[in-house]
Design an enzyme around this catalytic site. Structure first.
Site, PDB file in Angstrom:
ATOM      1  N   PHE A   7      36.194  33.150  37.427  1.00 46.88           N
ATOM      2  CA  PHE A   7      36.560  34.240  37.784  1.00 46.88           C
ATOM      3  C   PHE A   7      37.719  34.115  38.622  1.00 46.88           C
ATOM      4  CE2 PHE A   7      33.316  37.438  36.118  1.00 46.88           C
ATOM      5  CZ  PHE A   7      33.888  38.058  35.126  1.00 46.88           C
ATOM      6  N   GLN A  53      35.116  49.021  44.393  1.00 46.22           N
ATOM      7  CA  GLN A  53      36.115  48.676  43.984  1.00 46.22           C
ATOM      8  C   GLN A  53      36.836  48.610  42.918  1.00 46.22           C
ATOM      9  OE1 GLN A  53      33.953  44.886  41.861  1.00 46.22           O
ATOM     10  NE2 GLN A  53      35.649  44.202  44.093  1.00 46.22           N
ATOM     11  N   HIS A  76      38.417  48.064  39.733  1.00 49.42           N
ATOM     12  CA  HIS A  76      37.941  46.764  39.148  1.00 49.42           C
ATOM     13  C   HIS A  76      39.736  46.343  38.570  1.00 49.42           C
ATOM     14  CE1 HIS A  76      37.887  43.465  35.776  1.00 49.42           C
ATOM     15  NE2 HIS A  76      36.720  43.593  35.773  1.00 49.42           N
ATOM     16  N   LEU A  88      35.687  48.810  30.487  1.00 53.91           N
ATOM     17  CA  LEU A  88      36.386  47.894  31.406  1.00 53.91           C
ATOM     18  C   LEU A  88      36.079  46.607  30.131  1.00 53.91           C
ATOM     19  CD1 LEU A  88      35.914  45.670  34.010  1.00 53.91           C
ATOM     20  CD2 LEU A  88      32.966  45.640  33.279  1.00 53.91           C
ATOM     21  N   GLU A  98      37.194  40.941  33.583  1.00 54.33           N
ATOM     22  CA  GLU A  98      38.264  40.260  34.535  1.00 54.33           C
ATOM     23  C   GLU A  98      37.562  38.502  33.741  1.00 54.33           C
ATOM     24  OE1 GLU A  98      37.368  39.970  38.691  1.00 54.33           O
ATOM     25  OE2 GLU A  98      36.997  38.562  39.023  1.00 54.33           O
ATOM     26  N   ARG A 131      39.929  40.725  43.144  1.00 60.52           N
ATOM     27  CA  ARG A 131      40.037  42.512  42.557  1.00 60.52           C
ATOM     28  C   ARG A 131      40.648  43.158  43.508  1.00 60.52           C
ATOM     29  NH1 ARG A 131      34.642  43.316  39.659  1.00 60.52           N
ATOM     30  NH2 ARG A 131      34.480  41.202  38.136  1.00 60.52           N
ATOM     31  N   HIS A 165      34.756  50.725  39.962  1.00 59.53           N
ATOM     32  CA  HIS A 165      34.577  50.074  39.134  1.00 59.53           C
ATOM     33  C   HIS A 165      33.254  49.413  40.056  1.00 59.53           C
ATOM     34  CE1 HIS A 165      32.847  46.591  36.476  1.00 59.53           C
ATOM     35  NE2 HIS A 165      32.724  45.627  37.460  1.00 59.53           N
ATOM     36  N   ARG A 186      33.868  42.550  46.571  1.00 61.73           N
ATOM     37  CA  ARG A 186      32.833  42.074  45.725  1.00 61.73           C
ATOM     38  C   ARG A 186      33.829  40.919  44.971  1.00 61.73           C
ATOM     39  NH1 ARG A 186      30.788  41.706  40.676  1.00 61.73           N
ATOM     40  NH2 ARG A 186      30.996  44.286  40.492  1.00 61.73           N
TER      41      ARG A 186
END
Lengths: 583, 249
Positions: free
Chosen positions: A117, A231, A233, A243, A246, A286, A354, A389
């Site tokens: 990731f 955050q 995304h 979504l 990732e 991100r 996100h 995050r």
């Protein structure tokens, strides 16, 4: 008023709430659990997580790597004692989930498979194709069904905490089927009510994510920590905000602008090759990727579509077989909602709200400053996520800290006594008053959807990917106005049974409180760090802001913002470095 | 974006004021990429705040928004208006369930049945965490993976002719979940579940109409799960009869 007596009341039955409930049931089978949720457990938003959950399992990986990826990913705003505990517990929780039946994807030899990731030095994301959250949630829900001490209260909307003598001693909740408000008398309460993406107009979040848990704690005097960190995304579908994990990039997908150019190389994430390469280009963190989109848009290098500006996610080189095996949901979603088959076509994507890094301030035992009150999952801020995050840490977080919340709440409950029934009833009546008043307002011309729309708009324009003093001031002012207008909202629907207008109204109230805390926290953080980027304070300022913000509720007034030191154990703040030719 | 105005016919039922369900029609200007749920949200936000329905994820994974659309059970977030013929769309609560209000049905029966089939790993001895994960090959995973994909949207119960006739029938989704655990190489609970599912209310009530599999939005194929259960149950019965019975692993 009906008073339900339990030992531990849990608000929210998503991943964190279910994990907490199971932890109590296992550690303390003599204690009763009331698991209270405004939706059936399998509807909770954990269900929509796709990519996977991080935990060190490969021999070439190490806890040290996971620690460093997380802390640098969070731009050094993580509490390092919490991160140390988290990474150490992570593999155990993921193995536990495997023992409970989670259908993790496997290697040929039968071991669990992992994928890379963003911001990750060695691949450590456990996944179940691209439906990891769905499988985690259903595994936890189904596992929870075997414990007779867990009593579920599905479709109950929690309204307020009961606080007496400075301790949290229960809560009030409305049974949606009847509209009746009931009192839950509990020795301890765990809030696991999820995030708040619906404050924004464009989000990956389900409609249930409306800051209810955060607002409930905040109104009761518990501070919200680091709320300014939101955050985005980088890869949501335009239009719907759905979504695309990732994992797309983990499997080798790339992002290109309107010229077919891998633009991330212009933002300190390159060079583009060799690819795939960890902690570089599309596998950067991100915040950096979403910020790069913003700059591309400013330069006019994004693609203009009927849904607004986008860039393209290119998965075609992965081939149909790999896409169907690893990313079947992504293929289905892209075909259905934007009409693009990733096997053959470019998929339009753009950044989308996100995840909230901030939330209810807790210590590493998931305990808040209020005795008897615990919090875990997205609604909480422990903080392992800092200013940004790392992808795939949140599913693991809700397991690790959901479990801890359950065990510590159980320990606390053992040492304490219940509130008397009459006092519970009395406090319940007072709390219920707030809800009853909503029913009796005169029509003053304010509309729920208009207010929500204005809140969405002002957060996006003022507290989006890039912020300034002026935009934040404007947003704070607007939110103050909306909070005042909220008090004039009236309900057309006076019925008691499944009154969603009433629920949406209470949800909007929660979101306005959390948004207020967020905007003021952002206004006062005069630096750029992680997901909080200020065009007027472009650098990270460790001298003044290597600190958590704490927003305290102040009724009609603006929140009071205070600060708390970040816990640093072994990683001194340094520059975040991504890209480079080697990983 | 182009608009298309549709007549959205919605079955309404508010138990405090309506004696029985009735149909209300709303004129909804739809964008071309809207799903039926978007039209409902439009009504709620702009035309009638009292309309109630369940929804959350808008991406066909939370399972909240199953309802009858033009007479067929489907997810309203995955049913595109452009794919429906004509300018009239009828939405109703899932059939075979009591209506709680408007498009919201009472789910208690399903939740009880879900719990009854023991949908969790059952083992004689649990493995310590320190011993790591169970080994499970991709082939072993494949045996049950499809049956893990159920989102509990209840479309299969609305489609099932047996459930319509016999409310005691455990039904497609819950039986499939029992099969999912029975087929999992980590599980040893087949016998315990057999007591629940190999009964007249369980697999033997299924008449293999296949309606469940046809409407399933996640292609779980409950009908095949139930047929497989019937076969393994029958085989076990014969094995017991000729003295070869033993615990199935």
């Amino acid at each position: 008023m009906e008073v339900i007596t339990t030992d531990i009341a849990i608000v929210g039955a998503g991943g964190a709430g279910l994990r907490a409930a199971i932890a109590v049931a296992e550690a303390a089978p003599d204690l009763k659990v009331a698991l209270i949720s405004k939706v059936y457990p399998m509807r909770s938003h954990t269900v929509a997580a796709e990519g996977g959950a991080a935990g060190v399992i490969k021999s070439e990986d190490s806890l040290e790597n996971h620690f460093h990826d997380t802390v640098s990913g969070g731009d050094w705003l993580c509490d390092q004692d919490a991160v140390e505990l988290f990474i150490e517990q992570a593999p155990k929780e993921l193995i536990q989930l495997e023992h409970w039946g989670c259908p993790w994807s496997r290697e040929a030899d039968g071991r669990v498979a992992v994928r890379p990731f963003g911001g990750m030095k060695i691949e450590r994301t456990w996944y179940a194709a691209d439906k990891s959250g769905f499988h985690i949630l259903h595994t936890l829900f189904q596992t929870s069904l075997q414990f007779p001490t867990i009593d579920r209260f599905d479709e109950y909307y929690c309204t307020d905490l009961l606080v007496e003598g400075g301790r949290c001693q229960g809560l009030t909740a409305m049974e949606m089927r009847t509209g009746r408000i009931k009192v839950f008398r509990a020795k301890a309460v765990i809030i696991a009510a999820g995030g708040a993406g619906w404050m924004f107009p464009f989000t990956t979040n389900g409609a249930v994510k409306t800051a209810d848990g955060m607002a409930m704690a905040y109104r009761a005097g518990v501070p919200l920590k680091d709320m300014e960190f939101v955050q985005y995304h980088p890869t949501g579908l335009p239009g719907t905000g759905i979504l695309l994990t990732e994992g797309c990039r983990g499997e080798g997908g790339i992002l290109v602008n309107k010229d077919g150019y891998r633009y991330l190389q212009d933002y300190n994430l390159g060079p583009p090759d060799p690819w795939p390469r960890k902690k570089a280009m599309e596998l950067g963190p991100r915040d950096r990727l979403s910020q790069a989109f913003w700059h591309e848009q400013q330069k006019g290098r994004t693609v203009s579509t009927k849904w607004g500006d986008v860039v393209h996610l290119d998965l075609r080189h992965l081939g149909e077989k790999k896409i169907d095996e690893r990313l079947p949901l992504v293929r289905d979603l892209a075909r259905s909602y934007v009409g693009a088959d990733p096997v053959h076509e470019l998929v339009p994507v753009r950044p989308v709200v996100h995840y909230m890094m901030g939330g209810i301030d807790t210590n590493i035992d998931a305990a808040t400053a209020m005795p008897g009150l615990y919090a875990a999952g997205e609604c909480a801020c422990v903080s392992i996520n800092g200013a940004n995050r790392l992808g795939s840490n949140s599913l693991t977080e809700l397991l690790v800290f959901g479990g801890r919340a359950g065990r510590h709440a159980a320990e606390y409950a053992r040492k304490t006594t219940h509130l008397t029934e009459s006092l519970a009833d009395q406090l319940g009546e007072m709390a219920a008053q707030r809800v009853t008043e909503l029913f009796h307002k005169e029509d003053q011309g304010e509309s729920l959807s208009v207010l929500r729309g204005e809140m969405n708009k002002t957060l996006e324009s003022g507290a989006g990917i890039y912020r300034t003093e002026d935009t934040l001031q404007e947003t704070c002012k607007k939110l103050a106005e909306l909070r005042a207008r909220y008090r004039c909202l009236h309900l057309d629907d006076k019925s008691k049974v499944f009154n969603t207008q009433l629920v949406y109204t209470m949800e909007l109230g929660s979101m306005l409180e959390a948004a207020h805390a967020m905007a003021h926290s952002a206004l006062q953080r005069k630096e750029s760090r992680g997901s909080h980027q200020r065009l007027d304070y472009t650098e990270r300022d460790d001298d003044n802001f290597l600190k958590h913000s704490l927003a305290y509720y102040a009724a009609e007034e603006d929140p009071r913002i205070d600060y708390q030191d970040v816990v640093i154990t072994r990683s001194q703040p340094a520059a975040r470095v991504y890209g480079g030719a080697e990983s | 974006m182009s608009h298309r105005t549709i007549d959205l016919e919605v079955m309404r039922y508010r138990p405090e004021q309506d004696d029985e369900p009735w149909v209300q029609t709303y004129k909804v200007p739809c964008e071309e990429d809207w799903v039926v749920l978007d039209a409902l949200i439009y009504v709620k936000d702009n035309l009638d705040g009292s309309l109630s329905y369940r929804w959350s994820c808008h991406m066909a994974v939370c399972g909240s928004c199953g309802m009858m659309i033009n007479g067929e059970p489907a997810l309203s977030c995955k049913t595109f208006i452009r794919d429906l013929p004509g300018d009239v769309i009828r939405v109703e609560p899932l059939t075979n369930f009591p209506i709680e209000r408007d498009l919201v049905v009472v789910m208690d029966d399903f939740i009880e049945k879900l719990q009854r089939v023991k949908p969790y790993i059952i083992r004689d001895e649990s493995k310590p965490i320190s011993e790591g994960e169970h080994r499970q090959t991709p082939a072993q995973l494949k045996k049950f993976k499809q049956y893990t994909l159920c989102i509990n949207c209840l479309c299969c119960y609305a489609a099932c002719p047996q459930y319509a006739l016999i409310p005691e029938f455990i039904g497609p989704a819950a039986l499939t979940l029992a099969h999912r655990y029975n087929q999992d190489s980590r599980d040893q609970g087949w016998e315990e579940r057999e007591d629940v599912v190999a009964t007249n209310e369980g697999i033997w009530d299924c008449a293999f109409a296949d309606a469940c599999s046809i409407v399933c939005p996640k292609h779980v194929d409950p009908a095949s799960a139930i047929q497989q259960m019937k076969i393994s149950s029958t085989l076990s019965w014969y094995k017991n009869l000729i003295g070869l019975g033993g615990k199935k692993r």
